[in-house]
Design an enzyme around this catalytic site. Structure first.
Site, PDB file in Angstrom:
ATOM      1  N   HIS A   1      -2.778   6.319   4.790  1.00 45.09           N
ATOM      2  CA  HIS A   1      -1.349   6.541   5.052  1.00 45.09           C
ATOM      3  C   HIS A   1      -0.939   7.930   4.542  1.00 45.09           C
ATOM      4  CE1 HIS A   1      -1.154   2.456   6.175  1.00 45.09           C
ATOM      5  NE2 HIS A   1      -0.447   1.938   5.202  1.00 45.09           N
TER       6      HIS A   1
ATOM      7  N   CYS B   1       0.810  -1.224   0.000  1.00 46.39           N
ATOM      8  CA  CYS B   1       0.000   0.000   0.000  1.00 46.39           C
ATOM      9  C   CYS B   1       0.848   1.282   0.000  1.00 46.39           C
ATOM     10  CB  CYS B   1      -0.961  -0.010   1.180  1.00 46.39           C
ATOM     11  SG  CYS B   1      -0.217  -0.512   2.735  1.00 46.39           S
TER      12      CYS B   1
HETATM   13  N1  LIG Z   1      -4.904  -3.441   5.303  1.00 46.94           N
HETATM   14  C1  LIG Z   1      -4.280  -2.864   4.302  1.00 46.94           C
HETATM   15  O1  LIG Z   1      -4.163  -1.647   4.231  1.00 46.94           O
HETATM   16  C2  LIG Z   1      -3.681  -3.681   3.205  1.00 46.94           C
HETATM   17  C3  LIG Z   1      -3.106  -3.000   2.135  1.00 46.94           C
HETATM   18  C4  LIG Z   1      -2.541  -3.734   1.107  1.00 46.94           C
HETATM   19  C5  LIG Z   1      -2.577  -5.106   1.144  1.00 46.94           C
HETATM   20  N2  LIG Z   1      -3.140  -5.737   2.209  1.00 46.94           N
HETATM   21  C6  LIG Z   1      -3.163  -7.191   2.202  1.00 46.94           C
HETATM   22  O2  LIG Z   1      -4.513  -7.609   2.089  1.00 46.94           O
HETATM   23  C7  LIG Z   1      -4.702  -8.823   2.819  1.00 46.94           C
HETATM   24  C8  LIG Z   1      -5.836  -8.654   3.824  1.00 46.94           C
HETATM   25  O3  LIG Z   1      -5.522  -7.608   4.710  1.00 46.94           O
HETATM   26  P1  LIG Z   1      -6.591  -7.030   5.718  1.00 46.94           P
HETATM   27  O4  LIG Z   1      -6.014  -5.760   6.214  1.00 46.94           O
HETATM   28  O5  LIG Z   1      -7.948  -7.043   5.129  1.00 46.94           O
HETATM   29  O6  LIG Z   1      -6.515  -8.108   6.915  1.00 46.94           O
HETATM   30  P2  LIG Z   1      -7.631  -8.511   7.985  1.00 46.94           P
HETATM   31  O7  LIG Z   1      -8.544  -7.391   8.252  1.00 46.94           O
HETATM   32  O8  LIG Z   1      -6.878  -9.112   9.109  1.00 46.94           O
HETATM   33  O9  LIG Z   1      -8.464  -9.651   7.219  1.00 46.94           O
HETATM   34  C9  LIG Z   1      -7.875 -10.882   6.907  1.00 46.94           C
HETATM   35  C10 LIG Z   1      -8.826 -11.712   6.067  1.00 46.94           C
HETATM   36  O10 LIG Z   1      -8.183 -12.961   5.771  1.00 46.94           O
HETATM   37  C11 LIG Z   1      -9.025 -14.022   6.208  1.00 46.94           C
HETATM   38  N3  LIG Z   1      -8.262 -15.174   6.674  1.00 46.94           N
HETATM   39  C12 LIG Z   1      -7.411 -15.242   7.707  1.00 46.94           C
HETATM   40  N4  LIG Z   1      -6.959 -16.506   7.864  1.00 46.94           N
HETATM   41  C13 LIG Z   1      -7.556 -17.237   6.896  1.00 46.94           C
HETATM   42  C14 LIG Z   1      -7.504 -18.601   6.527  1.00 46.94           C
HETATM   43  N5  LIG Z   1      -6.771 -19.497   7.197  1.00 46.94           N
HETATM   44  N6  LIG Z   1      -8.238 -19.018   5.459  1.00 46.94           N
HETATM   45  C15 LIG Z   1      -9.002 -18.132   4.788  1.00 46.94           C
HETATM   46  N7  LIG Z   1      -9.097 -16.822   5.083  1.00 46.94           N
HETATM   47  C16 LIG Z   1      -8.368 -16.389   6.121  1.00 46.94           C
HETATM   48  C17 LIG Z   1      -9.798 -13.433   7.363  1.00 46.94           C
HETATM   49  O11 LIG Z   1     -10.928 -14.225   7.608  1.00 46.94           O
HETATM   50  P3  LIG Z   1     -11.574 -14.267   9.090  1.00 46.94           P
HETATM   51  O12 LIG Z   1     -12.334 -12.964   9.262  1.00 46.94           O
HETATM   52  O13 LIG Z   1     -12.465 -15.454   8.997  1.00 46.94           O
HETATM   53  O14 LIG Z   1     -10.455 -14.411  10.057  1.00 46.94           O
HETATM   54  C18 LIG Z   1     -10.119 -12.051   6.805  1.00 46.94           C
HETATM   55  O15 LIG Z   1     -11.183 -12.127   5.881  1.00 46.94           O
HETATM   56  C19 LIG Z   1      -3.355  -9.160   3.437  1.00 46.94           C
HETATM   57  O16 LIG Z   1      -2.698 -10.058   2.565  1.00 46.94           O
HETATM   58  C20 LIG Z   1      -2.642  -7.837   3.476  1.00 46.94           C
HETATM   59  O17 LIG Z   1      -1.253  -7.978   3.429  1.00 46.94           O
HETATM   60  C21 LIG Z   1      -3.708  -5.057   3.237  1.00 46.94           C
END
Ligand SMILES: NC(=O)c1ccc[n+]([C@@H]2O[C@H](COP(=O)([O-])OP(=O)(O)OC[C@H]3O[C@@H](n4cnc5c(N)ncnc54)[C@H](OP(=O)(O)O)[C@@H]3O)[C@@H](O)[C@H]2O)c1
Length: 342
Positions: A244, A131
């Site tokens: 950010h 990001c």
């Molecule tokens: N946050 C950001 O600003 C951002 C920016 C760029 C990229 N990303 C990337 O985007 C992805 C998600 O980030 P996020 O911020 O949305 O994280 P988050 O809020 O922690 O959400 C994580 C998601 O992954 C699912 N998950 C976790 N363990 C799993 C498993 N074993 N099998 C299937 N699904 C699973 C969770 O499901 P449950 O709800 O069931 O646990 C939830 O839907 C990550 O790879 C992160 O690096 C995030």
């Protein structure tokens, strides 16, 4: 023009980024005939509304994406490594938000404003960059038309939502407890968060840079197609819920362009909104960047310590342009180039 409708899946639909996907699909009228919402076993049975329809969340596994035309992965690098190659094999186009394949030389790392030309008819797996790197390159890439860029010096003030829904909850509950005077929560690996800031919570390597900083350096070079670009970056988490902010000094190979030229160039650049009112002291803030797709740029000024450099302050919603929106824009661009999704 896209006329076909697609069977689309989101792995990580219950996360901070996943929620933005669902919202964006509705707002942008993404051509969907069926939407599969997938997450961990913890979320199975949860119900999420999409365009007045209630969709029940199912467990993400390889069978759950069988037959999907497009699969958006947003559930961490481990899940992407485990499931994405199989999804591609099953015939899906995969757009991956995680870091799993970003530095694989065979996988395009795409920011539509910068390098859509890396998408080819054979592309079936596309990575969405980090990001902080996305927000940075959207603001920096247009300046290459004003002169060769030699070096970037960046400080990133990163919000809690960059760490996902759990880190947002921690900031909120710690702030509430701080103000109430009640027992403050703790979270392994994170310092007290309310009214505090700390060096980014990723492991620090032997060279003294943490993983987040290393990603920004390597991914910015790959997106810009400038493998030897000098980049110095410091990533800090600040007690902001969303979006950010980054200070950026751009050093050119020769004398820096004028402030007026930089402002005009950025005002015409896709995905950028200039917010640079010196008189009113109105410049980019995470609050103003939140919930919208542009990268805000302001504080544009000559670097008084270096005639070859300009400095600026930028802010972008990392859940949108830094993640879900960038991914949806990639899919839209892909479908515009290859309308049947292949
Ligand atoms: N946050 C950001 O600003 C951002 C920016 C760029 C990229 N990303 C990337 O985007 C992805 C998600 O980030 P996020 O911020 O949305 O994280 P988050 O809020 O922690 O959400 C994580 C998601 O992954 C699912 N998950 C976790 N363990 C799993 C498993 N074993 N099998 C299937 N699904 C699973 C969770 O499901 P449950 O709800 O069931 O646990 C939830 O839907 C990550 O790879 C992160 O690096 C995030």
């Amino acid at each position: 023009m896209v006329t076909k409708e697609f069977d689309v899946a989101i792995i990580g639909a219950t996360g901070a980024v996943g929620a933005e996907f669902v919202d964006l699909f509705a707002k942008r009228q993404f051509p969907i005939k069926n939407l599969r919402l997938l997450a961990s076993p913890r979320s199975v049975g949860k119900q999420i509304e999409f365009q007045e329809e209630i969709i029940t969340v199912a467990e993400a596994d390889i069978n759950s994406v069988k037959g999907a035309d497009i699969v958006f992965f947003s559930a961490g690098a481990e899940r992407s490594r485990r499931l994405a190659p199989g999804a591609v094999e099953q015939g899906s186009l995969v757009i991956d938000n995680s870091s799993a394949f970003r530095m694989d030389p065979t996988v395009p790392l795409v920011v539509p404003e910068v390098n859509l030309d890396t998408l080819t008819p054979g592309t079936r797996l596309i990575s969405v960059p980090n990001c902080t790197a996305i927000i940075l390159v959207v603001a920096v890439n247009p300046l290459r038309s004003l002169g060769a860029i030699d070096r970037l010096i960046v400080s990133a003030y990163q919000s809690a939502s960059g760490g996902g829904a759990a880190v947002m909850d921690y900031l909120e509950s710690d702030t509430r407890a701080f103000l109430d005077g009640s027992t403050r929560p703790t979270k392994p690996g994170l310092p007290p968060y309310a009214f505090n800031l700390f060096s980014h919570n990723t492991p620090v390597g032997e060279n003294g840079y943490n993983e987040e900083e290393q990603k920004v350096i390597e991914e910015s070079r790959k997106i810009l197609g400038m493998p030897s670009l000098k980049v110095n970056v410091t990533c800090v988490r600040v007690p902001v819920l969303r979006a950010h902010t980054e200070t950026v000094t751009v050093e050119f190979a020769g004398p820096a362009p004028s402030v007026e030229a930089v402002r005009a160039c950025l005002a015409a650049a896709p995905g950028v909104r200039v917010v640079d009112d010196r008189e009113a002291n109105h410049f980019p803030t995470p609050a103003e960047a939140s919930g919208q797709g542009d990268v805000l740029v302001g504080r544009i000024r000559q670097d008084l310590s270096n005639p070859n450099a300009i400095s600026m302050l930028i802010a972008g919603d990392q859940l949108l342009k830094g993640a879900a929106l960038n991914a949806v824009q990639i899919a839209e661009a892909y479908l515009a180039k290859f309308p049947d999704g292949k």
